[in-house]
Design a protein around this motif. Structure first.
Motif, short mmCIF file in Angstrom:
data_model
loop_
_atom_site.label_atom_id
_atom_site.label_comp_id
_atom_site.label_asym_id
_atom_site.label_seq_id
_atom_site.Cartn_x
_atom_site.Cartn_y
_atom_site.Cartn_z
N LEU A 38 -14.07 -7.61 8.06
CA LEU A 38 -13.73 -6.71 6.95
C LEU A 38 -12.80 -5.60 7.43
N ARG A 39 -13.04 -5.09 8.62
CA ARG A 39 -12.16 -4.07 9.16
C ARG A 39 -10.75 -4.63 9.36
N ARG A 40 -10.67 -5.86 9.91
CA ARG A 40 -9.35 -6.47 10.14
C ARG A 40 -8.61 -6.65 8.82
N ILE A 41 -9.30 -7.12 7.82
CA ILE A 41 -8.66 -7.36 6.52
C ILE A 41 -8.17 -6.03 5.94
N ARG A 42 -8.97 -5.00 6.00
CA ARG A 42 -8.58 -3.72 5.40
C ARG A 42 -7.43 -3.07 6.14
N VAL A 43 -7.40 -3.26 7.47
CA VAL A 43 -6.24 -2.76 8.22
C VAL A 43 -4.98 -3.51 7.78
N ALA A 44 -5.09 -4.83 7.59
CA ALA A 44 -3.94 -5.62 7.13
C ALA A 44 -3.52 -5.20 5.72
N ILE A 45 -4.45 -4.87 4.87
CA ILE A 45 -4.11 -4.42 3.50
C ILE A 45 -3.33 -3.13 3.55
N ALA B 156 0.18 -3.91 4.68
CA ALA B 156 0.94 -4.62 3.65
C ALA B 156 1.38 -3.66 2.56
N ARG B 157 0.52 -2.74 2.16
CA ARG B 157 0.89 -1.76 1.13
C ARG B 157 2.03 -0.87 1.61
N GLU B 158 1.90 -0.43 2.86
CA GLU B 158 2.95 0.44 3.39
C GLU B 158 4.29 -0.30 3.44
N LYS B 159 4.24 -1.59 3.81
CA LYS B 159 5.48 -2.38 3.88
C LYS B 159 6.10 -2.54 2.50
N ILE B 160 5.28 -2.86 1.50
CA ILE B 160 5.80 -3.03 0.13
C ILE B 160 6.38 -1.73 -0.38
N GLN B 161 5.65 -0.64 -0.18
CA GLN B 161 6.13 0.65 -0.69
C GLN B 161 7.44 1.06 -0.02
N GLU B 162 7.59 0.77 1.26
CA GLU B 162 8.85 1.10 1.94
C GLU B 162 10.01 0.27 1.38
N GLN B 163 9.74 -1.00 1.09
CA GLN B 163 10.80 -1.84 0.49
C GLN B 163 11.19 -1.31 -0.88
N LEU B 164 10.22 -0.93 -1.65
CA LEU B 164 10.53 -0.44 -2.99
C LEU B 164 11.28 0.89 -2.94
N ARG B 165 10.94 1.76 -2.00
CA ARG B 165 11.68 3.03 -1.88
C ARG B 165 13.14 2.76 -1.50
N ARG B 166 13.34 1.78 -0.66
CA ARG B 166 14.72 1.46 -0.26
C ARG B 166 15.52 0.96 -1.46
N ILE C 63 7.03 4.48 -7.69
CA ILE C 63 6.31 3.23 -7.44
C ILE C 63 4.96 3.29 -8.14
N THR C 64 4.63 2.20 -8.82
CA THR C 64 3.35 2.15 -9.54
C THR C 64 2.78 0.74 -9.47
N LEU C 65 1.59 0.54 -10.04
CA LEU C 65 0.91 -0.74 -10.02
C LEU C 65 0.79 -1.31 -11.42
N ARG C 66 1.08 -2.59 -11.52
CA ARG C 66 0.85 -3.34 -12.76
C ARG C 66 0.27 -4.69 -12.36
N LEU D 154 -0.51 -9.37 -0.28
CA LEU D 154 -1.48 -8.30 -0.57
C LEU D 154 -2.60 -8.80 -1.48
N VAL D 155 -2.21 -9.59 -2.49
CA VAL D 155 -3.22 -10.14 -3.40
C VAL D 155 -4.18 -11.06 -2.63
N GLN D 156 -3.62 -11.87 -1.73
CA GLN D 156 -4.46 -12.76 -0.94
C GLN D 156 -5.43 -11.97 -0.05
N LEU D 157 -4.91 -10.87 0.54
CA LEU D 157 -5.79 -10.03 1.37
C LEU D 157 -6.90 -9.41 0.53
N GLY D 158 -6.58 -9.03 -0.71
CA GLY D 158 -7.61 -8.50 -1.60
C GLY D 158 -8.69 -9.52 -1.88
N GLU D 159 -8.27 -10.76 -2.10
CA GLU D 159 -9.27 -11.81 -2.34
C GLU D 159 -10.11 -12.06 -1.08
#
Length: 807
Positions: free
Chosen positions: A152-159, A162-172, A186-189, A233-238
């Motif tokens: 669980l710790r490994r998965i949450r670190v990966a999440i 992944a979030r930081e990577k997505i947010q950085e791409q979107l800011r760019r 940036i928001t969530l839908r 990210l969705v896969q990590l959530g699952e």
């Protein structure tokens, strides 16, 4: 116990009262489960536990489980194999484990004072591991902790990455579109990260649209560049959800394996909460723990109806309830209560019935003392149960209830009947009531009934085994007092009550004239009995008050006597000290007149020796004065000894136990001459007059005779006497003596040693505080036959022994 009797006597209301003293849901269910029982052993065990809980409360301690969530729902779910407990339910299981552990710890070292409670707590299972496992996995807010598993710790670190990577791409992408820096769009839908784009420019951002704003002016686009990252990210959530489900299932499995222990802990906490709830009720309502009699006998002292008392406490005027006392059983098994309406007759029945139900349901009785039989049922016919729908009149309803009571009543039953003989013609009603009471009396069951009929009062006055009782009515103020008076019938006082309620005087006068002469005579006789009873009660109260006053006065006199003796003894002690000081001052003046150094040194030694001797003699005189004063003072307390015949001189031998005038206990005789004797009482030695020795204690005389007879019974043994100086000892033990006592003994010892030709002697005084050693050294230095003194060799006692070299 029938349900109607429980409702009629308000036991359900008493249970509601007890519920207010519980602290947790299991305890409330335990109180709700209290029921009538004939298991004497179980009931006495429950009351013993309540007594210990009450003692625990009196010590200023309490035991509650207010933080414990109700375990019943999640325990029921845990019993079903396919269920998995939610995080909140797992936290509740940890709180149960904590409560059980705290209870066990609180009573771990209390087995001596609270054996039943400590014994029950000792049986609690150890569930500390469970609480630790749950709290390691579940945070207080109900979330599963990162530390629940490495996966669980490994998965949450990966999440997070992944979030930081997505947010950085979107800011760019936003910066490339010329959006101002610092503005985070940036928001969530649909659990995917998106950016807002004006609807008109939607096609300028390749990607997937996840919706629009309420006005339709803005579209939320997931750019193609972040599509794979969002999918990851969705896969990590699952994966996280699956791992959490696995952790919860594993914890649930561990709890399910310990289900018997968890259920036992919950049952124990329910029992403890129930016991302490009843102990708090016991304390707040000044209750007593009932004693069960082996025979049908009922004795209640200052008993009260607790539900009525609680209502009166809550009333605005804060009225106090009037307790009552009664006894029934043995030859008398029927109590017939009469008196005015609203006078408390029905309350008396309900109070006795509720006391019986309470005792046999494990609830303390609201009384000062309660002795109750172990009844098989409580049968109550109280109140008006007429029914129009069932075509039942008041009389018919009473008859049906009494028929059922007759069918069920045994010698072990308690029968309560209200308003016997009402609802029909007085003559027939009285006849039926007498017949019913006779049937109950013949069966031997304890019966309490109320009535207004004079014929029933006469029946109770003339029938063995039936006792009259009355609820008192205050004729001056025209109102009931609610006191129960045994042995006298009651006045109905209907006309007096009507007068208090405001009926016209003319109507009341007419009613008085309509009374038959027999009714007037009966009323006058009952009123006379009540007045006589009041006078007797007043006499008893006065006698009790006088007895209390005399006891207080006696205690005061004893205190005054003790203080007088203390002052006199202090005066004697002060006189002793002044005498010694005066003697020492005189000796100092005499020594100052001697100018020769050698003679002065010898005189000083002799003076110190005489000073110690004078101190001892003065102490003996002071002790004798104390004894004489105490003997004289005993006249104040009426304890002066009676006159005794003189004691034969041959019985007064050293070591005999003798009785001395003025001393409460026998003492040991040490020395005696023609006029005086020295006796020893514990650590105190004193001189007394020879005539004050009243008797030789009997057992002492028998011991002396036994000793003489033993010697006479041994003819083969010959006793030879010789000079005491031939066997003079070389050492003396004075440990435990005062300096004065030791000096007298050592002085005699030195004389005997000198006569025996001893050149040195040993004096054993011990270490102690050193006062005895210093005092003896001063005494020996001044002794005329002592050449020198020194400590003994270390291997033979050292400074605990003084060696005196003799001249």
């Amino acid at each position: 116990m029938s349900r109607p009797a429980e409702e009629t006597l308000e036991f359900s209301n008493l249970r509601e009262l007890l519920l207010g003293y519980t602290t947790c849901a299991p305890g409330r269910r335990a109180i709700e489960a209290l029921a009538f029982s004939q298991d004497r052993v179980a009931l006495e065990g429950a009351f013993a536990s309540i007594a210990e809980a009450a003692a625990w409360l009196r010590a200023g301690r309490d035991l509650g489980f207010g933080a414990l969530a109700d375990p019943e729902p999640w325990l029921a779910r845990l019993a079903v194999p396919i269920n998995v407990l939610a995080p909140a339910e797992l936290l509740d299981s940890a709180s149960l484990a904590d409560a059980a552990g705290d209870l066990k710890s609180a009573l771990r070292h209390e087995s001596e004072k609270f054996p039943r409670l400590a014994g029950r707590a000792a049986t609690l299972p150890d569930l500390g591991w469970l609480a630790t496992a749950v709290r390691q996995a579940i945070l207080p807010n109900g979330e599963v902790s990162d530390d629940a598993s490495p996966e669980l710790r490994r998965i949450r670190v990966a999440i997070v990455k992944a979030r930081e990577k997505i947010q950085e791409q979107l800011r760019r992408i936003l910066r490339a579109r010329g959006e101002p820096p610092g503005e985070d769009y940036i928001t969530l839908r649909n659990d995917r990260y998106v950016i807002p784009v004006r609807a008109a420019d939607r096609r300028s951002v390749p990607g997937v649209m996840h919706g629009a704003s309420g006005t339709g002016q803005t579209a939320f686009i997931e750019p193609l560049e972040t599509l794979d990252a969002n999918n990851q990210l969705v896969q990590l959530g699952e994966d996280e959800a699956a791992e959490i489900a696995r952790i919860l299932a594993e914890l649930t499995g561990r709890l399910r394996a310990a289900l018997p222990q968890l259920e036992a802990a919950a049952a124990a906490l329910a029992q403890f909460d129930s016991v302490f709830a009843r102990a708090r009720y016991f304390r707040d309502f000044s209750c007593t723990l009932p004693v069960f009699s082996s025979e049908p006998r009922l004795a209640l002292e200052a008993v009260r109806h607790p539900v009525l008392e609680a209502r009166l406490r809550r009333a605005a005027e804060g009225r106090a309830i009037v307790p009552m006392s009664l006894e029934l059983g043995g030859a008398a098994t029927v109590l017939l209560i009469s008196g005015p309406n609203t006078g408390g007759k029905t309350v008396a029945l309900k109070t006795v019935g509720l006391a019986a139900l309470s005792a046999q349901s494990g609830v303390p009785v609201a009384a000062e003392r309660a002795e109750l039989p172990m009844v098989d049922r409580v049968l109550a016919d109280i109140g008006d149960e007429q029914s129009i729908a069932a075509d039942l009149s008041t009389f018919s309803a009473h008859m049906l209830n009494l028929r059922a009571t007759l069918q069920a009543a045994t010698r072990q039953s308690l029968v309560l009947v209200d308003e016997m003989g009402t609802g029909t013609a007085p003559e027939e009603g009285s006849a039926l009531a007498i017949a019913l009471l006779e049937e109950f009396r013949a069966r031997g069951c304890l019966t309490l009934a109320t009535t207004h009929h004079d014929r029933l009062k006469a029946y109770a006055s003339t029938t063995p085994g039936v006792v009259n009782a009355a609820v008192e009515f205050d004729g001056k103020n025209l109102r009931p007092t609610y006191r129960l008076l045994l042995g006298v019938p009651g006045l109905s006082s209907g006309i007096a009550i009507a007068q208090r309620l405001g009926l016209p005087a003319s109507v009341l006068e007419r009613a008085e004239r309509e009374l038959t002469p027999e009714a007037r005579e009966a009323g006058a006789l009952i009123a006379y009995l009540h007045r006589s009873r009041e006078e007797l009660d007043e006499f008893r109260r006065s006698a009790a008050a006088e007895l209390e006053r005399l006891e207080t006065e006696r205690k005061a006199l004893r205190t005054e006597w003790a203080e007088r003796q203390r002052r006199r003894i202090a005066e004697l002690e002060a006189g002793l000290e002044q005498t010694v000081k005066r003697y020492e001052a005189q000796m100092s003046q005499v020594l100052e007149t001697i100018h020769d150094r050698e003679q002065r040194a010898q005189a000083e030694k002799a003076a110190r020796r005489q000073s110690l001797k004078a101190r001892g003699e003065a102490r003996d005189e002071a002790d004798s004065a104390v004894v004489a004063h105490l003997a004289e003072s005993q006249q104040d307390l009426g304890t002066a000894p009676s006159s005794e015949v003189p004691v034969a001189a041959e019985l007064l031998v050293a070591g005999a136990r003798v009785r001395v005038r003025g001393l409460p206990q026998p003492v040991i005789l040490r020395q005696v001459d023609e006029r005086a004797a020295q006796v020893e009482a514990g650590p105190l030695r004193m001189r007394v007059k020879r005539d004050d020795i009243l008797a030789v204690v009997e057992d002492g005389s028998r011991a002396a005779k036994a000793s003489r007879s033993t010697v006479a019974a041994r003819p083969a043994i010959r006793v030879h006497t010789q000079s005491p100086t031939a066997d003079a000892a070389e050492e003396i033990n004075v440990i435990g003596c005062t300096v004065e006592e030791a000096s007298v003994r050592v002085d005699k010892f030195l004389d005997e040693a000198a006569l025996a030709g001893k050149s040195r002697v040993r004096i054993i005084h011990g270490h102690g505080t050193g006062a005895l050693r210093r005092g003896l050294a001063e005494f020996l230095a001044a002794h005329p036959i002592v050449a020198s003194i020194h400590d003994e060799d270390p291997e033979r006692g050292g400074s605990a022994v003084t060696v005196a070299e003799l001249k």
